[in-house]
Design a protein around this motif. Structure first.
Motif, PDB file in Angstrom:
ATOM      1  N   VAL A  57       0.785  -1.184  -0.094  1.00  0.00           N
ATOM      2  CA  VAL A  57      -0.039  -0.037  -0.002  1.00  0.00           C
ATOM      3  C   VAL A  57       0.939   1.318   0.089  1.00  0.00           C
ATOM      4  N   PHE A  58       0.588   2.224  -0.957  1.00  0.00           N
ATOM      5  CA  PHE A  58       1.413   3.355  -1.088  1.00  0.00           C
ATOM      6  C   PHE A  58       0.444   4.536  -0.547  1.00  0.00           C
ATOM      7  N   THR A  59       0.533   5.145   0.473  1.00  0.00           N
ATOM      8  CA  THR A  59      -0.424   6.401   0.670  1.00  0.00           C
ATOM      9  C   THR A  59       0.557   7.381   1.487  1.00  0.00           C
ATOM     10  N   PRO A  60       0.442   8.525   1.328  1.00  0.00           N
ATOM     11  CA  PRO A  60       1.173   9.528   2.107  1.00  0.00           C
ATOM     12  C   PRO A  60       0.703   9.616   3.470  1.00  0.00           C
ATOM     13  N   ALA A  61      -0.621   9.535   3.600  1.00  0.00           N
ATOM     14  CA  ALA A  61      -1.451   9.603   5.016  1.00  0.00           C
ATOM     15  C   ALA A  61      -2.127   8.253   5.330  1.00  0.00           C
ATOM     16  N   PRO A  62      -1.426   7.515   5.997  1.00  0.00           N
ATOM     17  CA  PRO A  62      -2.181   6.047   6.290  1.00  0.00           C
ATOM     18  C   PRO A  62      -3.308   6.394   7.364  1.00  0.00           C
ATOM     19  N   VAL A  63      -4.449   5.793   7.026  1.00  0.00           N
ATOM     20  CA  VAL A  63      -5.379   6.017   8.113  1.00  0.00           C
ATOM     21  C   VAL A  63      -5.228   4.920   9.287  1.00  0.00           C
ATOM     22  N   PRO A  64      -6.087   5.119  10.527  1.00  0.00           N
ATOM     23  CA  PRO A  64      -5.551   3.911  11.395  1.00  0.00           C
ATOM     24  C   PRO A  64      -5.834   2.448  11.149  1.00  0.00           C
ATOM     25  N   GLU A  65      -6.754   2.251  10.248  1.00  0.00           N
ATOM     26  CA  GLU A  65      -7.326   0.956  10.038  1.00  0.00           C
ATOM     27  C   GLU A  65      -6.328   0.254   9.218  1.00  0.00           C
ATOM     28  N   LEU A  66      -5.607   1.088   8.426  1.00  0.00           N
ATOM     29  CA  LEU A  66      -4.329   0.453   7.662  1.00  0.00           C
ATOM     30  C   LEU A  66      -3.195  -0.085   8.605  1.00  0.00           C
ATOM     31  N   GLU A  67      -2.994   0.713   9.623  1.00  0.00           N
ATOM     32  CA  GLU A  67      -1.859   0.166  10.565  1.00  0.00           C
ATOM     33  C   GLU A  67      -2.213  -0.936  11.514  1.00  0.00           C
ATOM     34  N   SER A  68      -3.505  -1.187  11.819  1.00  0.00           N
ATOM     35  CA  SER A  68      -3.944  -2.209  12.327  1.00  0.00           C
ATOM     36  C   SER A  68      -3.875  -3.573  11.475  1.00  0.00           C
ATOM     37  N   ASP A 106      -5.332 -12.798   5.978  1.00  0.00           N
ATOM     38  CA  ASP A 106      -4.433 -13.863   5.274  1.00  0.00           C
ATOM     39  C   ASP A 106      -3.344 -13.054   4.549  1.00  0.00           C
ATOM     40  N   GLY A 107      -2.444 -13.868   3.900  1.00  0.00           N
ATOM     41  CA  GLY A 107      -1.381 -12.838   3.036  1.00  0.00           C
ATOM     42  C   GLY A 107      -0.450 -11.945   3.910  1.00  0.00           C
ATOM     43  N   VAL A 108      -0.124 -11.031   3.192  1.00  0.00           N
ATOM     44  CA  VAL A 108       0.920 -10.039   3.948  1.00  0.00           C
ATOM     45  C   VAL A 108       0.579  -8.638   3.610  1.00  0.00           C
ATOM     46  N   LEU A 109       0.507  -7.549   4.413  1.00  0.00           N
ATOM     47  CA  LEU A 109       0.262  -6.363   3.997  1.00  0.00           C
ATOM     48  C   LEU A 109       1.541  -5.448   4.453  1.00  0.00           C
ATOM     49  N   VAL A 110       2.060  -4.673   3.563  1.00  0.00           N
ATOM     50  CA  VAL A 110       3.184  -3.920   3.495  1.00  0.00           C
ATOM     51  C   VAL A 110       2.886  -2.427   3.263  1.00  0.00           C
ATOM     52  N   LEU A 111       3.112  -1.841   4.304  1.00  0.00           N
ATOM     53  CA  LEU A 111       2.745  -0.370   4.274  1.00  0.00           C
ATOM     54  C   LEU A 111       3.992   0.762   3.798  1.00  0.00           C
ATOM     55  N   HIS A 112       3.629   1.478   2.875  1.00  0.00           N
ATOM     56  CA  HIS A 112       4.640   2.485   2.238  1.00  0.00           C
ATOM     57  C   HIS A 112       4.163   3.715   2.446  1.00  0.00           C
ATOM     58  N   PRO A 113       4.428   4.547   3.596  1.00  0.00           N
ATOM     59  CA  PRO A 113       3.889   5.924   3.754  1.00  0.00           C
ATOM     60  C   PRO A 113       4.469   7.087   2.982  1.00  0.00           C
ATOM     61  N   ARG A 114       4.135   6.834   1.494  1.00  0.00           N
ATOM     62  CA  ARG A 114       4.528   7.918   0.548  1.00  0.00           C
ATOM     63  C   ARG A 114       3.615   7.768  -0.485  1.00  0.00           C
ATOM     64  N   ASP A 115       3.883   8.463  -1.702  1.00  0.00           N
ATOM     65  CA  ASP A 115       3.307   8.584  -2.674  1.00  0.00           C
ATOM     66  C   ASP A 115       3.891   7.537  -3.662  1.00  0.00           C
ATOM     67  N   TRP A 116       2.998   6.946  -4.564  1.00  0.00           N
ATOM     68  CA  TRP A 116       3.351   5.662  -5.538  1.00  0.00           C
ATOM     69  C   TRP A 116       4.219   6.595  -6.447  1.00  0.00           C
ATOM     70  N   ARG A 117       5.048   5.595  -7.055  1.00  0.00           N
ATOM     71  CA  ARG A 117       5.828   5.726  -8.341  1.00  0.00           C
ATOM     72  C   ARG A 117       5.543   4.686  -9.292  1.00  0.00           C
ATOM     73  N   ALA A 118       5.954   5.006 -10.772  1.00  0.00           N
ATOM     74  CA  ALA A 118       5.812   4.151 -11.711  1.00  0.00           C
ATOM     75  C   ALA A 118       6.526   2.892 -11.564  1.00  0.00           C
ATOM     76  N   GLU A 119       7.760   2.800 -10.876  1.00  0.00           N
ATOM     77  CA  GLU A 119       8.355   1.571 -10.919  1.00  0.00           C
ATOM     78  C   GLU A 119       7.925   0.508  -9.725  1.00  0.00           C
ATOM     79  N   ASP A 120       6.955   1.257  -9.040  1.00  0.00           N
ATOM     80  CA  ASP A 120       6.313   0.412  -7.722  1.00  0.00           C
ATOM     81  C   ASP A 120       5.214  -0.408  -8.365  1.00  0.00           C
ATOM     82  N   LEU A 121       4.959  -0.225  -9.752  1.00  0.00           N
ATOM     83  CA  LEU A 121       3.969  -1.245 -10.357  1.00  0.00           C
ATOM     84  C   LEU A 121       4.600  -2.471 -11.082  1.00  0.00           C
TER      85      LEU A 121
END
Length: 521
Positions: free
Chosen positions: A60-71, A78-93
């Motif tokens: 997840v790429f978001t400059p202002a993560p909401v509390p639900e994302l942190e929990s 299931d799976g894995v959630l990785v939080l990136h607190p920044r704007d997305w970039r083309a290479e992220d895709l």
């Protein structure tokens, strides 16, 4: 097989092409795969949770993560959630399986979607179906049984209402049976079962799941299902009642039989909308028996059923109405038994029941009818049967239903009067009962033949059924009020009978011949 001496030969009905789809429903396997989510707000958290539940590695790429994302990061479903607190970039895709975005401004969503497509990644834009490549829709979760619902973005609230309806229809225990299906499928593959035996197993599995949805399936269930599948691994015949025409009158068991058929042998009286319930791969063959017209011989239909079943096929003999009422079911059952072919019968709504429901007439009204009798007015030679009990048919406290009456109705009425039937007895002819083209002609028994001729001249078509008896009086009087807006005057039943058109529910079939020799109407 060779079929000789037929006036009409069985014909195969070509399958209609599938109707256009607004969206192609697909189910992505995301276990361990990388999915990129970018944007702002709670929608980012909702989509991240959904994708994690499918087993994906969600970044997840978001400059202002909401509390639900942190929990969610601490405890994903299931799976894995990785939080990136920044704007997305083309290479992220690069290397992503899917991409999802949720932006307040459409321009931001378009920019993200363009970058995802440039990286070869299908993209979803939340609440912007015109921007993305796919939508999620509403979900009913009985994993591994999953139902998806889409309105192509036209009416999300309607989609949610449909979801609520399906949620109520699908017991939570279905997930237990779906889990068992996944586990048992692996073991079944090593048993060397024939294709027919495998399908028989899963048909029985499905029936058991539907009747006992909240019970945990056990190994004993698997063994019992295997034993049952082995017994019917060869071909079989099912005689299925198609009802009077309205496809919504099919029983659930009839639908299941049609959806498991290899071949459907159907009569002229079966509506096209009923045939739509057969599985798409089934071969559909018209073997209609049309009174006073080209017909397949009954012996040849019997031989065809037996031959197809001996080839290992599941044959559905689809008959209009109720197969055990003037449907020659006895001859077809006897032919199957003589050949050692397993045969069963799925009853259907008779056309008498369908007509009564449209007339809103109780055929056994306790003040007017002590019995109900069914009779055919069509003998093997096409004439009025000579062995009819006309005294019984003239019983003033009986309701009588006459099948296949069109060409012998005048002779029947002429024999009923001397037998004692009151000429003023209420009578009705119903054409194409329960179908959109349904027509009703009301009269007395003395004037019914003329009313029927007049109805035909005015365009009435389809299978015809005659009902008469004093139990019909109230219903026919109410119908006359509906037509005129006022109660009928004294002696109104003696006036020329109007023809009333009544729309049936949901039938898409066209008109059919008026009589079908040997077919249950």
């Amino acid at each position: 097989m060779a079929i000789s001496g037929l006036i009409r030969r069985p014909s195969v009905t070509p399958d209609a092409h599938m109707a256009p789809l607004a969206r192609l429903p697909v189910f992505f396997g995301l276990k361990g795969r990388r999915v990129v989510v970018a944007g702002e707000g709670s929608a980012v958290a909702w989509k991240a949770e959904l994708l994690c539940a499918a087993g994906a590695r969600v970044e997840v790429f978001t400059p202002a993560p909401v509390p639900e994302l942190e929990s969610l990061t601490r405890a994903p479903p299931d799976g894995v959630l990785v939080l990136h607190p920044r704007d997305w970039r083309a290479e992220d895709l690069t290397g992503a399986t899917l991409a999802v975005c949720a932006f307040p401004a459409e321009a931001d969503a378009v920019r993200f979607a363009d970058a995802a497509r440039a990286a070869g990644v299908p993209v979803n834009a939340v609440d912007r179906p015109n921007v993305g490549d796919f939508t999620f829709g509403a979900i009913v979760n009985r994993s591994p049984l999953v139902v998806g619902i889409s309105t192509d973005g036209a009416a999300p609230v309607f989609g949610q209402a449909v979801r609520a309806k399906i949620e109520a229809l699908l017991p939570a225990g279905f997930s237990l049976w779906a889990d068992a299906a996944r586990a048992w499928r692996r073991s079944l593959s090593g048993l060397g079962l024939s294709a027919q035996a495998r399908r028989a197993f899963w048909e029985r599995f499905s029936a058991k799941a539907l009747t006992e949805p909240n019970r945990v399936p056990e190994a004993a269930d698997r063994e019992a299902l295997l034993a049952g599948a082995a017994r019917v691994a060869g071909g079989s015949v099912v005689l299925v009642g198609a009802g009077p025409g309205d496809p919504e009158l099919l029983t659930l068991k009839a639908v299941r039989a049609l959806q498991s058929a290899d071949v459907v042998l159907y009569d002229d009286l079966v509506s096209a909308a009923v045939l739509d319930f057969a599985r798409r791969e089934a071969r559909k063959m018209l073997v209609g028996k049309t009174g006073y017209g080209p017909s397949c011989k009954q012996d040849d239909i019997n031989a065809m059923m037996v031959t197809l079943a001996r080839e290992g096929r599941r044959v559905v003999r689809l008959k209009g109405g109720e197969p055990m009422i003037f449907g020659r079911a006895g001859e077809e059952i006897a032919a199957c038994r003589a050949a050692g072919i397993p045969v069963e019968v799925v009853p259907g709504i008779s056309s008498a029941q369908g007509a009564a429901s449209r007339l809103m007439a109780s055929l056994t009204h306790r003040d007017h009818a002590r019995r109900l009798q069914f009779v055919t007015a069509h003998a093997r030679n096409g004439r009025l049967p000579e062995d009819l009990d006309f005294k019984a048919l003239a019983d003033p406290v009986a309701t009588t239903v006459v099948y296949m009456p069109r060409h012998t109705l005048k002779d029947l009425v002429a024999r009923l009067m001397p037998a004692g039937l009151d000429p003023s007895t209420p009578a009705v002819a119903v054409f194409a009962a329960t179908r959109p083209e349904e027509r009703i002609a009301r009269a007395t028994i003395a004037t019914l033949a003329e009313a029927v001729d007049r109805a035909v001249d005015e365009g009435a078509s389809g299978p015809c059924l005659v009902l008469y008896g004093h139990a019909l009086a109230a219903a026919l009087a109410d119908a006359a009020c509906d037509d005129t807006g006022a109660p009928p005057a004294s002696g109104a039943a003696e006036r020329p009978a109007p023809v009333r058109r009544m729309g049936g529910a949901a039938d898409r079939g066209g008109a059919h011949p008026l009589e079908v020799a040997g077919s249950g109407l």
